[in-house]
Each structure stands twice: as C-alpha cells, then as structure tokens.
Scaffold this motif. Structure first.
Motif, PDB file in Angstrom:
ATOM      1  N   ARG A   1       0.845  -1.196   0.000  1.00  0.00           N
ATOM      2  CA  ARG A   1       0.000   0.000   0.000  1.00  0.00           C
ATOM      3  C   ARG A   1       0.879   1.243   0.000  1.00  0.00           C
ATOM      4  N   PRO A   2       0.291   2.379  -0.394  1.00  0.00           N
ATOM      5  CA  PRO A   2       1.063   3.616  -0.294  1.00  0.00           C
ATOM      6  C   PRO A   2       1.458   3.849   1.164  1.00  0.00           C
ATOM      7  N   PRO A   3       2.598   4.491   1.389  1.00  0.00           N
ATOM      8  CA  PRO A   3       3.069   4.645   2.761  1.00  0.00           C
ATOM      9  C   PRO A   3       2.180   5.578   3.585  1.00  0.00           C
ATOM     10  N   ASP A   4       2.297   5.435   4.886  1.00  0.00           N
ATOM     11  CA  ASP A   4       1.612   6.291   5.833  1.00  0.00           C
ATOM     12  C   ASP A   4       2.204   7.700   5.718  1.00  0.00           C
ATOM     13  N   LEU A   5       1.334   8.675   5.467  1.00  0.00           N
ATOM     14  CA  LEU A   5       1.850  10.023   5.223  1.00  0.00           C
ATOM     15  C   LEU A   5       2.154  10.775   6.520  1.00  0.00           C
ATOM     16  N   VAL A   6       1.867  10.144   7.652  1.00  0.00           N
ATOM     17  CA  VAL A   6       2.270  10.772   8.915  1.00  0.00           C
ATOM     18  C   VAL A   6       3.760  10.511   9.143  1.00  0.00           C
ATOM     19  N   ASN A   7       4.155   9.262   8.914  1.00  0.00           N
ATOM     20  CA  ASN A   7       5.570   8.896   9.042  1.00  0.00           C
ATOM     21  C   ASN A   7       6.047   8.273   7.743  1.00  0.00           C
ATOM     22  N   PRO A   8       6.336   9.072   6.715  1.00  0.00           N
ATOM     23  CA  PRO A   8       6.792   8.479   5.453  1.00  0.00           C
ATOM     24  C   PRO A   8       8.144   7.792   5.664  1.00  0.00           C
ATOM     25  N   PRO A   9       8.414   6.740   4.894  1.00  0.00           N
ATOM     26  CA  PRO A   9       9.680   6.026   5.065  1.00  0.00           C
ATOM     27  C   PRO A   9      10.881   6.913   4.732  1.00  0.00           C
ATOM     28  N   VAL A  10      11.983   6.618   5.363  1.00  0.00           N
ATOM     29  CA  VAL A  10      13.233   7.325   5.046  1.00  0.00           C
ATOM     30  C   VAL A  10      13.671   6.856   3.659  1.00  0.00           C
ATOM     31  N   GLY A  11      14.387   7.707   2.971  1.00  0.00           N
ATOM     32  CA  GLY A  11      14.846   7.336   1.639  1.00  0.00           C
ATOM     33  C   GLY A  11      13.728   7.484   0.630  1.00  0.00           C
ATOM     34  N   CYS A  12      13.822   6.724  -0.468  1.00  0.00           N
ATOM     35  CA  CYS A  12      12.806   6.803  -1.504  1.00  0.00           C
ATOM     36  C   CYS A  12      11.509   6.226  -0.956  1.00  0.00           C
ATOM     37  N   ARG A  13      10.393   6.964  -1.157  1.00  0.00           N
ATOM     38  CA  ARG A  13       9.134   6.531  -0.544  1.00  0.00           C
ATOM     39  C   ARG A  13       8.542   5.311  -1.223  1.00  0.00           C
ATOM     40  N   PHE A  14       8.991   5.034  -2.427  1.00  0.00           N
ATOM     41  CA  PHE A  14       8.440   3.893  -3.138  1.00  0.00           C
ATOM     42  C   PHE A  14       9.280   2.624  -2.873  1.00  0.00           C
ATOM     43  N   ALA A  15      10.436   2.813  -2.257  1.00  0.00           N
ATOM     44  CA  ALA A  15      11.389   1.713  -2.092  1.00  0.00           C
ATOM     45  C   ALA A  15      10.767   0.432  -1.522  1.00  0.00           C
ATOM     46  N   PRO A  16       9.919   0.522  -0.465  1.00  0.00           N
ATOM     47  CA  PRO A  16       9.380  -0.727   0.096  1.00  0.00           C
ATOM     48  C   PRO A  16       8.576  -1.554  -0.905  1.00  0.00           C
TER      49      PRO A  16
END
Lengths: 306, 341
Positions: free
Chosen positions: B271-286
C-alpha cells in the motif's frame, strides 16, 4: 464492463425517494389532520367576523347561567351565560396566535443561530452550541412561567392587555423553543455543509452568507419544518399549562388553556365548558404531531440528527 | 501562467501531521494540459485543492503559487474568492453530489454568472442556454428548468462543466472528472473537456488515477507518489522512456487488449506509505522491484537527467544500465521478484 452499467442505470437516490413518496401518498389520516388544522386556521383568522355571541360579556337577553346544547348555542353556555362556541372560536385565535408567534420566533432565531453554528463551525460553532445547551438545561415550563410573571405581572390597577399578554407568552415560550430548533438546524446544516455541492459553490466564488442561505438552508428546511410542527403542538400544551397557573391570557379573554383552567375546580358541574376546548386541543395536537411525522418521513429526516 | 514551487500541504489529525502534498513544483502555460497521475491517497486531489485554496480548516499550506505573476499561495485564502469562478474553477469528481439537489440546474449556472459578471437575468439565461448546448446537452431549454436528480450521471457532469466554464476561467481543474461515470460516458466527457479547453485556450490540470485517461490528452504528465512528484515529462517522452519504477508499475497495472484472456494483471504490491511517518529514503522503495540498500537510506532528488524536460527521482531508473543491474540483482536474490516480468 457490464458490471459498471447497472450503477448508472439505477435511478439516483432522490428519484427513488420521490417515487416512494408519491406511491405512498399522504394517507387518509394526514389529510384529516390537514383538514382539521385548516378549519382551525380559518376559525382563528375569521373569529372577529363570524356571527358569534359576545364571548366576554355573554348575551344579556337570555337567562344567565349554564345551559347545554340548546338552539342557538350548540355547545351551550357557561355559568356566566357566555356562549361556549363563541369562546372556543376566539380562544382558537388566541391559542393559535401564541403558538404561531412563539414558534415563528423560535424558528427565526434558532434557525439562524443553528445555521451559522453548523456552517461556520469551529470555535464560533462550539460557542453557539454551548449557548443553546445552556438554554436547554432550564426546565422549559419553569422558564416560561418565570418569564411571563416577570415580564407582565397581573396587578389590580393595571392588568396587562390581551395583546401584550399574548406577545409576552409567545416570547417566553418561543425562547424555550429556540435551543431545540437551533440544535436540529445545526445538526442538519453541519451535514449538508460537507456536501460537495457546497464546495462547488465555493469554488465558483460564492460568499459564505450566500452559501448558507442558497445552498444549505433549502436543504435544512424540511427538518426544521418537521420540528416546528411538533413544536406548535407543544406550545398549545404549554399554553394550557401556563393557564393553570393563571399565566396565560387573563380570564375574561378566552384561550383554549384558560377555558379548561377555569373549570378545574368543578369538572363535574359544567363538563361541556372544558370538554369542548379540550377536544380542540386534543385534535389539534394530534394533527400537528401526525403532520410532523409525515414531513419527517417524507424528507427522511433522521431522528439521530435531533 | 501558473507557477507552483515547493508546495506543501499538511492536515492536523489526531494521529499527527499528515503531509498530503510534500514539495511539489511545476509550471503550466495557457492552453496546456497537465495530467496528474497517481493511485488513491497520493495527494493528487489535495494538490489541486491546495492551488485553488479550497482546503478544510485543519489544513495548512506553504510554498509559492504564482498565478499570472501574482502570488496566491499564502496561508490566507480570503483573497482567493476573487479568483474562484472567474480565473480558475473546478470540475468535481462526483456529479451526483456536486449539484445542489434543491436548486434548478439553470439557477445554479446563472447564479455565478449574475454574481461575477453582473449581467441581467435575461442575458444570464441566454448564456446558460448557450453553455448547456456547448457542453452537448440536448433540449437545453427544458434541462434548465430541471433538478439534478432528473438527469443521468453524464448529463450532470456536463452541467458541472457548464457551471465551471460559466464565467470564462483561465484555468480549469478537473479532479477525476470521470471516476463516477460509466465507461462509455467517460470518453465523451474527456473529449468535451479537451474541446472546451482548446476553444477557450484555458490551462487545465487533469487529475486522474488512470494513465490511459491522460495519455492522449495531456501535454505533460506528472506522476505523484506519497505526496511527491516522482516523475514529470512531456506525455510522449513519459510513455516512450519512462524512468521511474512506479510509473512503469502503474502502466503495467492497466489491462491491455492484446493480452491473452485471464492474464493476471500486475498489481503493485503493498500500500502507499503512511503520510504521517513516510519512510526514510525513496518513498516507493518498500514496494519497488528495483530497490537497493541505497534507496532505503537516501531519498533520490527530483532532477532532469538525460532528456530536457524529463525529470524523475530514482537512483536506479528503468531502462538504464543501473536499473537493469539492480533488477537482476533483486530477481537473483529473491527468486521471482514482485512486478518484474
């Protein structure tokens, strides 16, 4: 793609509701209620033009004193020889005027405040809601009693006129009805304000006041109308209650409430004098409640929103 | 005409600050169409509402939005009312709810005309009539006197377009204008928007989750992911040499006519990442089949690489030696990788 098609083919929601409404019709009870209320309004408006006996001084020509269903007096006379029909008709105009004035007052103020509270929201909305929550916390009859006795005390030397008394009673009862109408309006305005067409109007540059009046208000009116009809019924009852304490219209002038109240000490002796206005009160309140329910069902006003 | 620089929008919620739009920049000229593409919840609708200034009260925006050289991106939206309707207007997603149910359609069109242009009732009615026929509504005289519930979805969306066009805006936002419509009507509505845009020489932002919708209609396409623009290019370039794995994944998830029946579609896993705590680095990486260790640590900058006008944010772009190497590495290590064909 055939799965998509039925979605658009199915008639949109309002149409379905409309169809159901026309199918169901109003029902015979609702039409009887409308008929009765129509008669009441006619009597109230034309009370002073109808060929009735003097409701206050009685007819001197005839023997004073109680009589039952005699010729010329289908509802009989009371102990002072006053024609009950004449009194109940004039009482209709008093009672209905009080009801209409107070609910009109309550709807105007409560509706406006509720609309602003619902549409503007935020801190202003919270403050306004708190205000009518406080008003709701007062016992309504007690508040009305206090207001009437303070605003128009009955003194021997200077008894308040019929009109003044009517206005004061209407104001007091109207004040009590403000929070109820404000709440229902606020709840509905709040939910309609979230609709996309409100944002669409905003994106076309409509000002907040215009959006409130043109976009939100017309959608809220059915709910307000339903509550206002129920409110009218309550006011008729409350007027009776006030009359028992001698705080409705002053005795020589008739209202439904004080006609009943005048007989509470002696229900058995001249029953028709209190039965006739009681029947009027009963039928009117029933009709109003019924119509209120019909309006609510027709426009699907949710109980939870109240 | 429209210059958007580093725009950020966030919503205060109980869970924390939701960064719905996180540093988006682009420019748009008159007569041009920008397609904004992305999956649900990536901030594309919020972006257009941010530019319009139509945000709820718990939102705050920052960055610079210049409309014809005038800065309109400030925190206050009071002055925006001068722009709404006459300068920019919006076609909403759902025509079922975007029309007032208790007001006649004609009234809804003439209202803003009379309000903004101060014209007579007759002139406004005349204009409304012309507008309705220009958006392809048969029997406009009859339709003017109808309510929204008496019309079909496609017809209502046409009315919405007529309302949006009424005061001759220079810029039109179309926020997923066909999502609520039948597929057969979608193309008609899109063609109508395109025709009106060309005729009135408007700038248009076409927001959609369907790459197919913008393919033939937009001049430029911006692909958004998790509130950020991750690839932007002229339409032709984007389709012929897409560089971002997310763009590739989006395109792969569209069914194609020449595929054999019962072919499994390539959905994007996760799923798209949580916009409260976006992942570090590229947001699509996971979710990315190309992702390497670097992607999880360092966010790639959005920049122009080989082709002018084509910018993207990726360390291992699709169709480059680095990308191919990364993909091969991932496929080797975890067998059949997600999304890799």
């Amino acid at each position: 793609m055939s799965e998509v098609a039925p979605m658009t083919e199915a008639s949109p929601e309002p149409t379905q509701e409309e169809e159901e409404a026309t199918k169901r019709g109003l029902g015979i009870a609702a039409w009887l209620a409308i008929g009765w209320l129509g008669c009441m309004v006619f009597l109230a408006v034309s009370a002073s033009f109808l060929p009735l006996d003097d409701p206050i001084n009685g007819s001197i020509r005839e023997t004073p004193g109680v009589s039952y269903f005699t010729e010329g007096h289908i509802f009989g006379n009371d102990l002072l020889g006053r024609d009950t029909l004449a009194r109940v008709v004039v009482g209709t105009s008093t009672s209905l005027s009080i009801a209409a004035l107070s609910i009109g007052f309550g709807t105007l103020i409560g509706g406006f405040v509720g609309l602003v509270a619902g549409y503007v929201g935020g801190r202003i909305g919270t403050a306004l809601s708190a205000m009518f929550d406080i008003l709701l916390a007062f016992p309504p009859l007690l508040l009305a009693l206090t207001l009437v006795s303070v605003l128009s005390p009955v003194t021997e030397t200077d008894p308040p006129s019929r009109i003044k008394r009517m206005l004061v009673v209407a104001l007091a009862v109207g004040l009590v009805s403000i929070p109820i109408l404000a709440r229902i309006t606020r709840a509905n305005a709040l939910s309609w304000s979230q609709r996309e067409f409100v944002m669409a109007a905003k994106s076309q540059g409509a000002k907040p006041f215009r959006i409130m009046l043109r976009e939100v208000l017309p959608n809220v009116v059915p709910a307000m109308l339903s509550v206002a009809l129920l409110g009218l019924a309550s006011v008729i009852i409350v007027e009776g209650g006030l009359a028992l304490f001698g705080l409705s219209i002053n005795p020589p002038d008739p209202s439904w409430g004080n006609m009943v109240a005048s007989q509470v000490d002696d229900l058995g002796e001249t029953p028709h004098v209190w039965i006739v206005p009681s029947v009027f009160i009963f039928l009117s309140v029933m009709s109003l409640n019924l119509l209120g329910d019909v309006v609510r069902d027709k426009f699907a006003v949710r109980e939870a929103a109240i | 005409m429209l210059e958007v620089k580093d725009v950020r929008t966030s919503f205060k919620t109980d869970r924390g600050l939701v960064k719905a739009v996180d540093g988006v920049s682009f420019t748009l000229e008159r007569g041009e169409t920008l397609g904004v593409v992305g999956e649900s919840g990536c901030g594309k609708s919020v972006l257009s509402k941010t530019i319009m200034g139509l945000l709820p009260s718990n939102a705050s925006r920052s960055g610079s939005i210049k409309f014809e050289g005038q800065e309109i991106g400030g925190p206050s939206i009071k002055h925006m009312r001068d722009f709404w309707g006459t300068q920019m207007s919006m076609v909403f997603q759902d025509p079922m709810t975007a029309l007032n149910p208790v007001m006649k359609v004609g009234k809804q069109i003439t209202e803003s005309l009379r309000h903004h242009l101060d014209v007579s009732r007759e002139f406004a009615n005349e204009t409304a009539l012309q507008l309705l026929s220009s958006v392809g509504i048969p029997e406009p005289e009859r339709r003017l006197k109808q309510y929204a519930f008496e019309m079909s979805g496609g017809m209502r969306q046409r009315v919405m377009i007529a309302i949006a066009l009424a005061c001759g805006p220079k810029m039109l936002f179309a926020d997923e204008p066909t999502t609520a419509l039948d597929v057969t009507v979608q193309a008609q509505i899109l063609d109508l928007l395109e025709a009106q845009q060309a005729e009135r020489f408007m700038a248009m932002i076409l927001v959609t989750h369907d790459l197919g919708v913008v393919a033939g209609r937009a001049d430029n396409i911006m692909v958004m992911y998790a509130g950020q623009s991750i690839e932007m290019a002229p339409t032709r370039t984007l389709f012929s040499q897409m560089r971002h794995p997310y763009t590739e994944a989006l395109l792969k998830s569209i069914p194609k006519l020449n595929q054999a029946s019962h072919t499994r579609l390539d959905a994007i896993g996760g799923r798209p990442p949580d916009l409260v705590n976006p992942p570090v680095g590229c947001r699509f990486a996971p979710r990315c089949p190309y992702a390497q260790a670097k992607c999880h640590q360092e966010a790639p900058p959005l920049m122009v690489h080989d082709t002018p006008g084509h910018e993207y944010a990726c360390w291992f772009p699709v169709g480059t030696p680095q990308g191919a190497e990364a993909l091969a590495k991932n496929q080797g290590s975890i067998g059949t990788a997600v999304g890799g064909q």
